[in-house]
Structure formats: structure tokens, C-alpha cells
Design an enzyme around this catalytic site. Structure first.
Site, PDB file in Angstrom:
ATOM      1  N   GLY A 263       0.360  -5.183   0.864  1.00  0.00           N
ATOM      2  CA  GLY A 263      -0.745  -5.184  -0.088  1.00  0.00           C
ATOM      3  C   GLY A 263      -0.290  -5.671  -1.451  1.00  0.00           C
ATOM      4  O   GLY A 263      -1.067  -6.224  -2.223  1.00  0.00           O
TER       5      GLY A 263
ATOM      6  N   GLU B  49       3.937  -5.823   7.146  1.00  0.00           N
ATOM      7  CA  GLU B  49       3.147  -4.777   7.807  1.00  0.00           C
ATOM      8  C   GLU B  49       3.493  -4.633   9.294  1.00  0.00           C
ATOM      9  O   GLU B  49       3.419  -3.542   9.848  1.00  0.00           O
ATOM     10  CB  GLU B  49       1.649  -5.088   7.675  1.00  0.00           C
ATOM     11  CG  GLU B  49       1.065  -4.850   6.287  1.00  0.00           C
ATOM     12  CD  GLU B  49       1.219  -6.029   5.356  1.00  0.00           C
ATOM     13  OE1 GLU B  49       0.564  -6.042   4.305  1.00  0.00           O
ATOM     14  OE2 GLU B  49       2.029  -6.939   5.649  1.00  0.00           O
TER      15      GLU B  49
ATOM     16  N   ALA C 201       0.868  -1.169   0.000  1.00  0.00           N
ATOM     17  CA  ALA C 201       0.000   0.000   0.000  1.00  0.00           C
ATOM     18  C   ALA C 201       0.909   1.225   0.000  1.00  0.00           C
ATOM     19  O   ALA C 201       2.082   1.131   0.354  1.00  0.00           O
ATOM     20  CB  ALA C 201      -0.870  -0.005   1.251  1.00  0.00           C
TER      21      ALA C 201
ATOM     22  N   GLU D 163      -0.875  -9.164  -1.188  1.00  0.00           N
ATOM     23  CA  GLU D 163      -2.299  -9.479  -1.014  1.00  0.00           C
ATOM     24  C   GLU D 163      -3.026  -9.472  -2.371  1.00  0.00           C
ATOM     25  O   GLU D 163      -3.998 -10.207  -2.559  1.00  0.00           O
ATOM     26  CB  GLU D 163      -2.928  -8.511  -0.018  1.00  0.00           C
ATOM     27  CG  GLU D 163      -2.464  -8.764   1.412  1.00  0.00           C
ATOM     28  CD  GLU D 163      -2.902  -7.697   2.375  1.00  0.00           C
ATOM     29  OE1 GLU D 163      -3.648  -8.027   3.322  1.00  0.00           O
ATOM     30  OE2 GLU D 163      -2.512  -6.526   2.190  1.00  0.00           O
TER      31      GLU D 163
HETATM   32  N1  T1G Z   1       4.704   3.331  -0.017  1.00  0.00           N
HETATM   33  C1  T1G Z   1       5.209   4.531  -0.351  1.00  0.00           C
HETATM   34  N2  T1G Z   1       6.525   4.752  -0.684  1.00  0.00           N
HETATM   35  C2  T1G Z   1       7.318   3.687  -0.690  1.00  0.00           C
HETATM   36  C3  T1G Z   1       6.860   2.388  -0.331  1.00  0.00           C
HETATM   37  C4  T1G Z   1       5.479   2.239   0.008  1.00  0.00           C
HETATM   38  N3  T1G Z   1       4.953   1.054   0.330  1.00  0.00           N
HETATM   39  N4  T1G Z   1       7.911   1.542  -0.407  1.00  0.00           N
HETATM   40  C5  T1G Z   1       8.972   2.281  -0.794  1.00  0.00           C
HETATM   41  N5  T1G Z   1       8.633   3.558  -0.969  1.00  0.00           N
HETATM   42  C6  T1G Z   1       9.511   4.658  -1.411  1.00  0.00           C
HETATM   43  C7  T1G Z   1      10.601   4.997  -0.391  1.00  0.00           C
HETATM   44  O1  T1G Z   1      10.148   5.902   0.558  1.00  0.00           O
HETATM   45  C8  T1G Z   1      11.687   5.581  -1.285  1.00  0.00           C
HETATM   46  O2  T1G Z   1      11.341   6.914  -1.574  1.00  0.00           O
HETATM   47  C9  T1G Z   1      11.551   4.774  -2.572  1.00  0.00           C
HETATM   48  O3  T1G Z   1      10.236   4.205  -2.549  1.00  0.00           O
HETATM   49  C10 T1G Z   1      12.538   3.651  -2.663  1.00  0.00           C
HETATM   50  O4  T1G Z   1      12.476   2.889  -1.481  1.00  0.00           O
HETATM   51  C11 T1G Z   1      -3.071  -3.038   3.324  1.00  0.00           C
HETATM   52  C12 T1G Z   1      -1.201  -1.871   5.032  1.00  0.00           C
HETATM   53  C13 T1G Z   1      10.359  -2.093  -1.550  1.00  0.00           C
HETATM   54  C14 T1G Z   1      12.090  -3.315  -0.341  1.00  0.00           C
HETATM   55  O5  T1G Z   1       6.283  -2.302   4.079  1.00  0.00           O
HETATM   56  O6  T1G Z   1      10.515  -2.345   2.183  1.00  0.00           O
HETATM   57  O7  T1G Z   1       0.696  -2.847   2.299  1.00  0.00           O
HETATM   58  O8  T1G Z   1      13.180   8.011  -0.409  1.00  0.00           O
HETATM   59  O9  T1G Z   1      14.755   3.462  -0.612  1.00  0.00           O
HETATM   60  O10 T1G Z   1      16.017  -0.065  -0.519  1.00  0.00           O
HETATM   61  O11 T1G Z   1      -1.837  -4.817   3.983  1.00  0.00           O
HETATM   62  O12 T1G Z   1      11.171   0.234   0.037  1.00  0.00           O
HETATM   63  O13 T1G Z   1      13.307   7.611  -2.829  1.00  0.00           O
HETATM   64  O14 T1G Z   1      11.674   9.283  -1.941  1.00  0.00           O
HETATM   65  O15 T1G Z   1      13.369   1.653   0.471  1.00  0.00           O
HETATM   66  O16 T1G Z   1      15.353  -0.646  -2.873  1.00  0.00           O
HETATM   67  C15 T1G Z   1       3.807  -2.845   3.129  1.00  0.00           C
HETATM   68  C16 T1G Z   1       8.035  -1.033   2.147  1.00  0.00           C
HETATM   69  C17 T1G Z   1       3.095  -1.553   3.187  1.00  0.00           C
HETATM   70  C18 T1G Z   1       7.376  -2.328   1.992  1.00  0.00           C
HETATM   71  C19 T1G Z   1      12.667  -1.299  -1.722  1.00  0.00           C
HETATM   72  N6  T1G Z   1       5.015  -2.714   2.334  1.00  0.00           N
HETATM   73  N7  T1G Z   1       9.141  -0.806   1.241  1.00  0.00           N
HETATM   74  O17 T1G Z   1      13.792  -1.037  -0.970  1.00  0.00           O
HETATM   75  O18 T1G Z   1      14.357   1.313  -1.815  1.00  0.00           O
HETATM   76  S1  T1G Z   1       1.709  -1.638   4.264  1.00  0.00           S
HETATM   77  C20 T1G Z   1       6.175  -2.442   2.902  1.00  0.00           C
HETATM   78  C21 T1G Z   1      10.314  -1.475   1.362  1.00  0.00           C
HETATM   79  C22 T1G Z   1       0.532  -2.511   3.400  1.00  0.00           C
HETATM   80  C23 T1G Z   1      -1.693  -3.615   3.372  1.00  0.00           C
HETATM   81  C24 T1G Z   1      -0.706  -2.851   4.154  1.00  0.00           C
HETATM   82  C25 T1G Z   1      11.413  -1.064   0.444  1.00  0.00           C
HETATM   83  C26 T1G Z   1      11.582  -1.964  -0.801  1.00  0.00           C
HETATM   84  P1  T1G Z   1      12.430   8.002  -1.711  1.00  0.00           P
HETATM   85  P2  T1G Z   1      13.799   2.352  -0.756  1.00  0.00           P
HETATM   86  P3  T1G Z   1      14.990  -0.135  -1.575  1.00  0.00           P
END
Ligand code: T1G
Length: 653
Positions: free
Chosen positions: A101, A124, A62, A104
């Protein structure tokens, strides 16, 4: 504005292609785009639907930046329910990391394929949340209760092959994903494959005690955190409730967590960690210097750990010591650490051998003539450090980066002994250096931009989280530890016991209380340093007198088996009446009255001490932003991430 979701009918397959850099997060536009594409697929000639992403990864979750704001339609649960309800087979094709998500969505699809390098996960919990779009109900139906709980409570993604074994992925695609996935989707359609709805699958048999076991384990491993326990509640709901009721339970638990303090803190921390890598005023495309070979001066605990950090990232290291005996001791530490990692299953024998082979030893500085970077990691003697830098200045090639691992010293003063202060920088690792994630990158007055940019980038390569600090005594972390430590001494003198102070901080979430930290570091270290200072320089005796008396009573800390606590052979601390007596006597000596002190007061005073110093550090420009301080304390000092870091915690109060 063009939709980030494109739909084409290719060979009778409806292809939904998402292209929303950087990580195809499920923003409102992406969610709406998927719904619109499904509308078209629902009524066109397509025989099946394929969901695939452009860019470096499948959907990474998400859009976290939308959290905390009013959620816009369509909500993600609607989107995944819609995917599952589609009357034609829906295939998801995964590359990179399908997370949260972003996994999901495939769980609601009817068939899943992935390239071998892909990973899937439900992280999450790291945001203080739980999978809120059916993940807690669909995952156990595909992979079973145990695997589902492991995936969601650890938050650690798994490789495609393991996901396949677990029943979460149906096919590994060799070669180019799109072609392979399209061919497979056509095959499924041609074979008359029907929509296979995960919600209709039975949950495989499971060990009834699994929920109680997880609750007990998580109560220890994730002390004080609510999300892990809520995940167990939801998965238990998946086995006891009809699917729709399980979803409703998931939804209510998700909203509770989303509105809670812990998730707000962890979401803050998610972006704080990424923000820390950005340096105000330094262009994103600042050129960096190549670093393929590193020299490390000093083979002690820190030097050995630093050498391993680089070798583990595939970078060749030359470890320098003053004698063959000292070198052998240094190498033995490294051998022992690798053997330990293999024993604990953290590293394969082959990988350990390959890393070990990248570390060479020498007693000759000439062997550093061609290295790209040198890190000095000898003990905290300013004159010794300066002598080493003067020597390096004469030996190292032009353009080599000269770094010091000092925890306190003046980096500018060290740089000043060289003819190339622009190539000098501080790289402050934390012990054990091959494990701790934090790296304070200390920018000297003359440090060149490309040197700074190189070290920030290199930090990520050796799996560290870099935070930039200006030059001051103790930089960010250790400078804040001073008033924190002093406050702990005042609390003892005013009436608290070591075990009460540490107990209060641990219950609040700190990995370890201040007195145990002092014992770990060694009380004699500070004592020796104080011997060189005048009373005026030492400051208020209340800040150190108890420790002086402990050292004079041969209680130097864990290393001598006694300090603020007495330690058994397994380093378990036991409160000690003799220490209580020393504290009471010192209070009398200093004329300090003693009284009842509450745990709440202990936490407030210690955290305030950190925050007050943190604010000065920001005012002085030593730290770029307060969220950087939060990253330093969470990754370097055991501050609980689910409280966001000291500055966030204070601001949220
Ligand atoms: N939402 C918004 N921005 C995101 C994002 C996300 N989910 N994931 C990454 N970014 C942005 C980050 O801030 C950065 O921005 C750029 O992308 C590159 O990220 C309903 C509630 C995918 C493994 O927890 O673990 O889904 O700093 O520097 O090292 O159930 O990002 O460049 O401006 O980290 O290569 C669940 C989160 C959400 C995964 C890549 N998902 N992301 O790592 O790059 S909750 C997560 C990561 C959800 C549902 C629920 C990592 C990555 P900027 P980065 P990276």
C-alpha cells in the site's frame, strides 16, 4: 492523541508529512490523517500537493497488525482513489522502501520522485495477498503487463533507477529529498502541470501469451499457492475490463485471500520471523561486542560456506585448516561457489573478487590471536571439538567469542573445556551455509548475555534469521527431525513406498520429502553413528532397520547414486523395486503387517511427529515460543511458509 499526519502550506505547496514510526505503516490514523489533509488542500491556496514521510522510510505498506480484525474507515482504496481524484497535481516523494500500500499511494499520485537509494515494491504475495488498493490495475498502466506481473508475483522490491526505467518513477532527486521534491513540485505547478491520473492511462502493448506463461511458471515456482494466480487474474482483468471493474475484481480477489488460510499463515510468519529476534528477559539495549574479524576452523563444505557468509557482509575471515593441501581444497570450494554465483548473475565479478579477498587461509592457530569471533566447523567428533576449544582458549584474545557450528553436540560440555565458558555459544548454520537463511543460536548454560546479543545482531548483518535454542541433542530443528524420520520409516514398513511418502509431502507443500532428505544427507552417516550404540540406545529397530539394510546393500544415498531411490547423473531420483523388496522383507523380519496407506495419513502422521516433539521442546524451554519453531522449519527444513510452520499449522487445526 496527535495525528501522525501533518499538513502545512509551504510556498503555495500543500505538504502532507507522515510520521508514524517505525515504518509509516498505513494505520487507521495515517489513512484518516491523509484524508483530512487532502480536505484542507482541496480548499486552500495550494497549487499542488506533496506527500512525503519522516523517519527511515516512506510508507512500508498497510498496517499488517490490523489484518484479521474488522477494518476501520477510511479503507485504503478510498484513500488512494481520493489522492488520484485531487484537482491539483499530487507528487509523492519516496525514500527507503515504498512497499505494498506504501507504493499504491504514489501510484495513485500524479507524479513520483525518489532518492537514488530508494526501493519500491508490491510484496503482498509474501503475505498471501495481492495489492488491494489499485496496485494490480495502476501498475500495468505505468509499467506494462510484464513488468507489473514480475513485480507483484516475485514480491521483490526494485531500486529507484530501475523503477524509473519502468515508468513507475518520474524523477530521481539528488541531495536532500524534501528540498528537491518541493522544488520539483513548485516547478510542476509553475509549469501548469495538470493532474495525471494513472487510471486514465492506456496499458502499453503486451505479449498475449504472457498470462498463460505466468500461470504455468507460477504453478511450478509457487506450487500450491493461491495469491500468485490471483494476481495474474487481476492483471488480466486490467487489460480486459474498464478500470472500475478491474478494481472490483481486485477487491473481491483480495477479500478472498485475506479470509484464506494461506494469508493467515504467511501473516503469522511475518511476525514470527521478527519475534524470533527478540530474547525474553534480555534487555533490548544489551551491549554487544564488536565483530570485525572472524576465524573459521575447518574448510569443508560448512566452513567454506560460513566464511563466505561473513565475507559477503564485508567482514574479514581467517580460514584455518590442518594442512596446506586441506586449505587449498577449502579455498577451491569457496572459489567454485563464487564463480557459480557470478555465472548465475547473482553476484558481479567485482563484488565476488572483493568478498574473496576478505578470506585468508592459514594452518596456524596463532593467526587467530586477535580475531573477535571464532567459529569451529569441523566434523561431528565431540573429542576433536573439545580439543579445538581447549586450543582456542589458549590462543584467542580475552573477549573473543568462541562458537561451535555443531548440529547436535552438547555446547555446555564443549564450553567446559575452556576457562571462559561465558564466551562460548553455538551458531548452527544450515547447508549450504552461504545460502540458507536460518541460524540456530544455541545459548549455553553459562553463555553471557552480551555474547548472545552480539550473535543475534551479527546474524542480521550476515543476512541470516536467528532463532535461539537451549542446549539439547539436536537443538530445535534436528531434534524434531528424529521422530519425523522415524515416522517415515514406520510408514514404509506399514505399506507406503518411498515415492508415495515423499510425493504426499511435496504435494502438501514440503520442499522435499523425508526419504529424499535422508538420501541427501547420506544413509551411511546415521549407520556409522548407530554402530557405536547398543541396541537399547538405538531404540525401536523399526526406526532404522530399513536404512541399515540399504547401507549393507551399498545404497548410501545420493552420493553413491542410490539410496531409497536410484539417481541419474543429474541427481534425479527414480523409484527402485529392489528398495521396495528390502522394505517388504524388513517388515516381515520385524513382524509388521502391511496395508493401504493414504496420502492424508502420511501427512498427518509426519506433521504430528514434528508437532509433538515441538511441544516438548517448548515445555522444556529449549525454544522460547512456538513461533520460533515455525521459523526454524520454514527457513531450515523446507516447510512451506504458506502453511505457517508446523506449530501454527497444528494450532490452526
Ligand atoms: N505493518 C505493521 N508493522 C510493520 C510493517 C507493516 N506493514 N512493516 C514493518 N512493521 C514492523 C515490524 O513488525 C517491526 O516491528 C518493525 O516494523 C520494523 O520492521 C492494501 C495489503 C519495511 C523492509 O509487506 O518488509 O500493503 O518487531 O524489523 O528489517 O495492498 O519491515 O520492531 O515490533 O522488518 O528494517 C505490504 C513489510 C503490506 C512490507 C523494514 N508491505 N515490511 O525491514 O525492519 S500489505 C510489506 C517489511 C499491503 C495493500 C496491502 C520490512 C521493511 P517490531 P523490521 P527492517
Amino acid at each position: 492523541m496527535a495525528s501522525p499526519v501533518n499538513y502545512t502550506l509551504t510556498d503555495n505547496i500543500g505538504v502532507i508529512r507522515i510520521d508514524s514510526p517505525p515504518v509509516n505503516a498505513l494505520s487507521q490514523a495515517v489513512r484518516q490523517g491523509i484524508m483530512d489533509a487532502l480536505d484542507v488542500a482541496g480548499s486552500d491556496a495550494s497549487e499542488a500537493v506533496l506527500i512525503i514521510c519522516d523517519g527511515r522510510t516512506f510508507i512500508a505498506g498497510a498496517d499488517i497488525s490490523e489484518f484479521g480484525k474488522p477494518l476501520l474507515d477510511p479503507w485504503l482504496p478510498e484513500v488512494v482513489d481520493r489522492i488520484e481524484a485531487t484537482q491539483k497535481p499530487v507528487v509523492a516523494a519516496i525514500h527507503g522502501t515504498a512497499l505494498g500500500g506504501g507504493f499504491e499511494v504514489p501510484l495513485s499520485a500524479h507524479y513520483r520522485c525518489a532518492v537514488a537509494t530508494a526501493k519500491v515494491g508490491l510484496p503482498e504475495v509474501k503475505l498471501g495477498l495481492l495489492p488491494g488498493a489499485g496496485g494490480t490495475q495502476r501498475t500495468p498502466r505505468l509499467a506494462g503487463v510484464e513488468a507489473a506481473l514480475q513485480l507483484m508475483t516475485s514480491g521483490v522490491p526494485i531500486p529507484a533507477a530501475q523503477a524509473m526505467e519502468a515508468g513507475l518513477v518520474d524523477k530521481i532527486v539528488d541531495g536532500e529529498l524534501y528540498e528537491g521534491a518541493l522544488a520539483w513540485t513548485k516547478e510542476l505547478a509553475a509549469g501548469g502541470a495538470a493532474p495525471r491520473r494513472t487510471s486514465e492511462q492506456e496499458i502499453p502493448p503486451f505479449e498475449p501469451a504472457v498470462f498463460a506463461n505466468y500461470r504455468a511458471t507460477l504453478a511450478k515456482r509457487a506450487r500450491g499457492q493461491v495469491a500468485p494466480q490471483s494476481i495474474v487474474d487481476c492483471v488480466e482483468g486490467a487489460v480486459t475490463l474498464p478500470f472500475a471493474d478491474g478494481l472490483a475484481l481486485e477487491r473481491s480477489k483480495f477479500s478472498e485471500l485475506m479470509d484464506g488460510e494461506q494469508s493467515a499463515a504467511l501473516r503469522h510468519f511475518f511476525f514470527a520471523e521478527r519475534q524470533a529476534a527478540k530474547i525474553d528477559g534480555l534487555a533490548k539495549d544489551t551491549p554487544v561486542r564488536p565483530v570485525e574479524s572472524v576465524g573459521v576452523i575447518g574448510g569443508g563444505t560448512m566452513g567454506g560456506g560460513i566464511a563466505m557468509s561473513f565475507a559477503n557482509a564485508g567482514i574479514a575471515v581467517t580460514l584455518i585448516e590442518i594442512s596446506d593441501e586441506a586449505l587449498a581444497r577449502g579455498m577451491a570450494i569457496i572459489e567454485k561457489n563464487y564463480a557459480g554465483s557470478v555465472q548465475r548473475g547473482k553476484l558481479s565479478e567485482d563484488k565476488a573478487a572483493a568478498c574473496r579477498a576478505l578470506i585468508a587461509g592459514s594452518t596456524d592457530y596463532a593467526s587467530l590471536a586477535e580475531v573477535d569471533l571464532v567459529i569451529e566447523a569441523v566434523f561431528e567428533d565431540p573429542d576433536l571439538k573439545k580439543a579445538i576449544f581447549a586450543k582456542l582458549d589458549g590462543v584467542c584474545k580475552p573477549g573473543a567469542i568462541l562458537a561451535t557450528n555443531t548440529s547436535y553436540q552438547d555446547v555446555d560440555a564443549i564450553a567446559a573445556v575452556t576457562q571462559r565458558p561465558e564466551d562460548v555459544i553455538g551458531t548452527h548454520f544450515f547447508s549450504p551455509a552461504h545460502i540458507m537463511k536460518l541460524l540456530e543460536v544455541v545459548r549455553g548454560e553459562k553463555t553471557a548475555d552480551d555474547v548472545l546479543a552480539t550473535c543475534m545482531k551479527l546474524a542480521k548483518r550476515i543476512r541470516k534469521v536467528p532463532v535461539v535454542s537451549g542446549v539439547c541433542y539436536g537443538f530445535i530443528g534436528n531434534r524434531m527431525l528424529q521422530p519425523y524420520g522415524k515416522q517415515s520409516q514406520l510408514l514404509l514398513l506399514e505399506g507406503a513406498t518411498p515415492e508415495q511418502v515423499d510425493g504426499a509431502m511435496q504435494k502438501w507443500g514440503m520442499a522435499m520429502g523425508p526419504l529424499r532428505v535422508f538420501d541427501l544427507a547420506g544413509l551411511d552417516v546415521g549407520y556409522k553413528a548407530r554402530q557405536a550404540l547398543s541396541d537399547e540406545q538405538k531404540g525401536d529397530p523399526a526406526g532404522y532397520r530399513v536404512m541399515d539394510h540399504l547401507v549393507e546393500a551399498d545404497r548410501h544415498g545420493q552420493k553413491t547414486g542410490s539410496g531409497f531411490y536410484t539417481y541419474d547423473d543429474h541427481r534425479n531420483p527414480t523409484p527402485c523395486p529392489d528398495v521396495h523388496k528390502i522394505i517388504e522383507d524388513t517388515a516381515a523380519e520385524l513382524g509388521i503387517e502391511r496395508r493401504e496407506i493414504s496420502d492424508e495419513e502420511i501427512v498427518d502422521r509426519l506433521i504430528s511427529a514434528l508437532v509433538d516433539e515441538g511441544r516438548k521442546i517448548i515445555d522444556e524451554g529449549i525454544a522460547q515460543r512456538s513461533s520460533d519453531i515455525d521459523v526454524v522449519y520454514v527457513y531450515g527444513y523446507g516447510f512451506p511458509a504458506h502453511r505457517g510452520g508446523p506449530m501454527f499449522y497444528a494450532d490452526s487445526r
